[in-house]
Design a protein around this motif. Structure first.
Motif, mmCIF file in Angstrom:
data_model
loop_
_atom_site.group_PDB
_atom_site.id
_atom_site.type_symbol
_atom_site.label_atom_id
_atom_site.label_comp_id
_atom_site.label_asym_id
_atom_site.label_seq_id
_atom_site.Cartn_x
_atom_site.Cartn_y
_atom_site.Cartn_z
ATOM 1 N N ARG A 15 -2.509 4.078 -6.630
ATOM 2 C CA ARG A 15 -2.881 3.217 -5.577
ATOM 3 C C ARG A 15 -4.255 3.329 -4.689
ATOM 4 O O ARG A 15 -4.289 3.162 -3.780
ATOM 5 C CB ARG A 15 -1.893 4.345 -5.062
ATOM 6 C CG ARG A 15 -1.881 4.766 -3.389
ATOM 7 C CD ARG A 15 -0.355 5.806 -3.028
ATOM 8 N NE ARG A 15 -0.382 5.426 -1.860
ATOM 9 C CZ ARG A 15 -0.409 7.216 -1.860
ATOM 10 N NH1 ARG A 15 0.910 7.887 -2.087
ATOM 11 N NH2 ARG A 15 0.493 6.385 0.236
ATOM 12 N N LEU A 19 -5.410 1.023 -2.379
ATOM 13 C CA LEU A 19 -5.633 0.657 -0.985
ATOM 14 C C LEU A 19 -6.264 1.571 -0.407
ATOM 15 O O LEU A 19 -7.050 1.563 0.215
ATOM 16 C CB LEU A 19 -4.367 1.954 -0.999
ATOM 17 C CG LEU A 19 -2.714 1.259 -0.850
ATOM 18 C CD1 LEU A 19 -1.580 2.132 -0.534
ATOM 19 C CD2 LEU A 19 -2.832 0.120 -0.242
ATOM 20 N N SER A 27 -3.139 10.207 3.566
ATOM 21 C CA SER A 27 -1.818 10.958 3.859
ATOM 22 C C SER A 27 -0.903 10.994 3.198
ATOM 23 O O SER A 27 0.318 12.083 3.052
ATOM 24 C CB SER A 27 -1.110 9.537 2.997
ATOM 25 O OG SER A 27 -1.640 7.938 3.682
ATOM 26 N N ALA A 42 6.576 7.335 -3.269
ATOM 27 C CA ALA A 42 6.232 6.113 -2.888
ATOM 28 C C ALA A 42 4.846 5.846 -4.151
ATOM 29 O O ALA A 42 5.013 4.756 -5.215
ATOM 30 C CB ALA A 42 5.030 5.930 -1.625
ATOM 31 N N ASN A 65 3.260 -8.745 -2.808
ATOM 32 C CA ASN A 65 3.409 -7.423 -1.974
ATOM 33 C C ASN A 65 3.125 -9.083 -0.251
ATOM 34 O O ASN A 65 3.689 -8.173 1.227
ATOM 35 C CB ASN A 65 1.970 -6.763 -1.881
ATOM 36 C CG ASN A 65 3.125 -5.792 -2.394
ATOM 37 O OD1 ASN A 65 4.041 -5.750 -3.390
ATOM 38 N ND2 ASN A 65 2.497 -4.357 -3.230
ATOM 39 N N LEU A 69 6.413 -8.273 2.428
ATOM 40 C CA LEU A 69 5.953 -7.732 3.860
ATOM 41 C C LEU A 69 6.148 -8.592 4.870
ATOM 42 O O LEU A 69 6.721 -8.069 5.536
ATOM 43 C CB LEU A 69 4.575 -7.231 3.282
ATOM 44 C CG LEU A 69 4.829 -5.795 2.490
ATOM 45 C CD1 LEU A 69 2.997 -5.252 2.445
ATOM 46 C CD2 LEU A 69 5.463 -4.630 3.357
ATOM 47 N N ARG A 74 6.426 -6.537 8.517
ATOM 48 C CA ARG A 74 6.311 -5.270 8.339
ATOM 49 C C ARG A 74 4.802 -5.056 8.956
ATOM 50 O O ARG A 74 4.182 -4.908 7.367
ATOM 51 C CB ARG A 74 6.727 -4.196 6.947
ATOM 52 C CG ARG A 74 8.124 -4.191 6.512
ATOM 53 C CD ARG A 74 9.055 -2.827 7.743
ATOM 54 N NE ARG A 74 10.069 -2.223 7.247
ATOM 55 C CZ ARG A 74 11.305 -2.245 7.860
ATOM 56 N NH1 ARG A 74 10.965 -4.244 8.912
ATOM 57 N NH2 ARG A 74 12.094 -1.896 7.363
ATOM 58 N N HIS A 76 3.138 -3.806 9.880
ATOM 59 C CA HIS A 76 1.367 -1.317 9.524
ATOM 60 C C HIS A 76 1.301 -1.423 8.021
ATOM 61 O O HIS A 76 -0.009 -1.387 7.346
ATOM 62 C CB HIS A 76 2.472 -0.486 9.426
ATOM 63 C CG HIS A 76 2.021 0.691 9.664
ATOM 64 N ND1 HIS A 76 0.233 0.773 10.065
ATOM 65 C CD2 HIS A 76 1.776 1.387 8.609
ATOM 66 C CE1 HIS A 76 -0.018 2.162 9.893
ATOM 67 N NE2 HIS A 76 0.979 2.591 8.511
ATOM 68 N N GLU A 77 1.979 -2.524 6.806
ATOM 69 C CA GLU A 77 1.787 -2.484 5.606
ATOM 70 C C GLU A 77 2.014 -3.252 5.293
ATOM 71 O O GLU A 77 0.499 -3.607 4.051
ATOM 72 C CB GLU A 77 3.814 -2.179 4.888
ATOM 73 C CG GLU A 77 4.742 -0.671 5.532
ATOM 74 C CD GLU A 77 3.579 0.748 4.606
ATOM 75 O OE1 GLU A 77 2.935 0.288 3.190
ATOM 76 O OE2 GLU A 77 2.979 1.650 4.965
ATOM 77 N N LEU A 80 -2.221 -2.951 5.382
ATOM 78 C CA LEU A 80 -2.843 -1.726 4.091
ATOM 79 C C LEU A 80 -2.723 -2.577 2.834
ATOM 80 O O LEU A 80 -3.772 -2.514 2.199
ATOM 81 C CB LEU A 80 -1.898 -0.844 3.803
ATOM 82 C CG LEU A 80 -1.574 0.477 4.785
ATOM 83 C CD1 LEU A 80 0.081 0.752 3.442
ATOM 84 C CD2 LEU A 80 -2.678 0.855 5.108
ATOM 85 N N HIS A 81 -1.851 -3.533 3.259
ATOM 86 C CA HIS A 81 -2.492 -4.125 1.480
ATOM 87 C C HIS A 81 -2.716 -5.450 1.621
ATOM 88 O O HIS A 81 -3.027 -6.452 0.737
ATOM 89 C CB HIS A 81 -0.620 -4.927 1.174
ATOM 90 C CG HIS A 81 0.333 -3.703 0.472
ATOM 91 N ND1 HIS A 81 -0.162 -3.579 -0.808
ATOM 92 C CD2 HIS A 81 0.980 -2.572 1.092
ATOM 93 C CE1 HIS A 81 0.005 -2.628 -1.203
ATOM 94 N NE2 HIS A 81 1.070 -1.812 0.227
#
Length: 132
Positions: A15, A19, A27, A42, A65, A69, A74, A76-77, A80-81
């Motif tokens: 992770r 990220l 987080s 997660a 992903n 997504l 999504r 917002h996610e 991140l990806h």
């Protein structure tokens, strides 16, 4: 939740690598007892179990992903990806191609949201120039 310690320990470095440590540490650090449940899930399930499976490389997982997504709506996610995809060596052209592919299957509204979210990240990360 069952004992997820081993999967959490496996997932945490993955992770962080995808990220970014700053994001992950923020987080986890800002999670109270209530939110720590989803942080652990997660990290253990998403990152330890799914991303930790050696059957697919990280580039492939990033592309999947982006499409998922987009389909789920999504943004917002997705942001991140998109950054994670860059970290995994995905090019801007590959990100664009993945989002266009997802748009063909998910529809223009989902694609527009995905492109707007991705564009914001790509400009912020310096991957594409900001339009003046």
């Amino acid at each position: 939740m069952s004992d997820d310690g081993a999967l959490f320990d496996k997932g945490l470095p993955i992770r962080r690598s995808v990220l970014g440590s700053d994001y992950v540490d923020r987080s986890l650090g800002s999670a109270d007892d209530f939110m720590m449940g989803i942080q652990r899930a997660a990290t253990a399930w998403g990152w330890g179990w799914a991303w930790g499976d050696p059957a697919l490389d990280r580039r492939t997982r990033s592309m999947i992903n982006l499409a998922m997504l987009t389909a789920l709506g999504r943004p917002h996610e997705l942001k991140l990806h998109v950054k994670g995809a860059l970290n995994n060596g995905i090019t801007v052209e590959e990100i664009k191609a993945a989002l266009l592919h997802a748009t063909a299957y998910c529809g223009i509204p989902a694609g527009l949201d995905a492109f707007k979210a991705a564009h914001e990240v790509l400009v912020k990360e310096g991957a594409i120039p900001a339009k003046e």
